[in-house]
Design an enzyme around this catalytic site. Structure first.
Site, PDB file in Angstrom:
ATOM      1  CD  GLN A  61      -0.562   1.295   3.354  1.00  0.00           C
ATOM      2  OE1 GLN A  61      -0.482   1.198   4.549  1.00  0.00           O
ATOM      3  NE2 GLN A  61      -0.854   2.441   2.784  1.00  0.00           N
ATOM      4  CB  CYS A  62       1.638   3.937  -1.710  1.00  0.00           C
ATOM      5  SG  CYS A  62       0.604   4.044  -3.194  1.00  0.00           S
ATOM      6  NE  ARG A  63      -1.638  11.879  -0.420  1.00  0.00           N
ATOM      7  CZ  ARG A  63      -2.234  12.585  -1.377  1.00  0.00           C
ATOM      8  NH1 ARG A  63      -2.014  12.291  -2.661  1.00  0.00           N
ATOM      9  NH2 ARG A  63      -3.044  13.580  -1.078  1.00  0.00           N
TER      10      ARG A  63
END
Length: 104
Positions: A61-63
């Site tokens: 995951q990231c932003r």
């Protein structure tokens, strides 16, 4: 590329499923808000690939889902076949799961 939704991730967390969550944002972003994943910034993902499980599902995951998608592609080239991208990233988590979480 396999993707999971924030609802699926919440279900994994709620049921204590056996999986690993990797957050590929920068440390300063991780400090603002995180979902308790292991923080390995995208720039170091191949260098620290040995920290990523190969025998259980891994959600990256990231932003927003863009950097995590890049990480999935890079790691798949290294032979990983157990990876999923978190669709929409932590922004989707805020929108659909936890409106109180801080994002930037």
């Amino acid at each position: 590329m396999k993707e999971v939704t924030v609802q699926e991730l919440k279900s994994f967390l709620d049921t204590h499923a056996d999986f690993q969550l990797i957050d590929v944002r920068e440390p300063f972003e991780y400090e603002v808000s995180n979902l308790n994943g292991l923080n390995i910034p995208l720039a170091g993902i191949l260098i620290e690939a040995d920290k990523i499980a190969k025998d259980i599902p891994v959600i990256i995951q990231c932003r927003s889902g863009k950097r995590s998608a890049q990480a999935v592609l890079l790691l798949e080239q290294q032979g990983f076949d157990n990876l999923s991208n978190l669709k929409g990233g932590i922004l989707a988590w805020k929108e659909e799961i936890d409106p109180e979480i801080e994002v930037y």
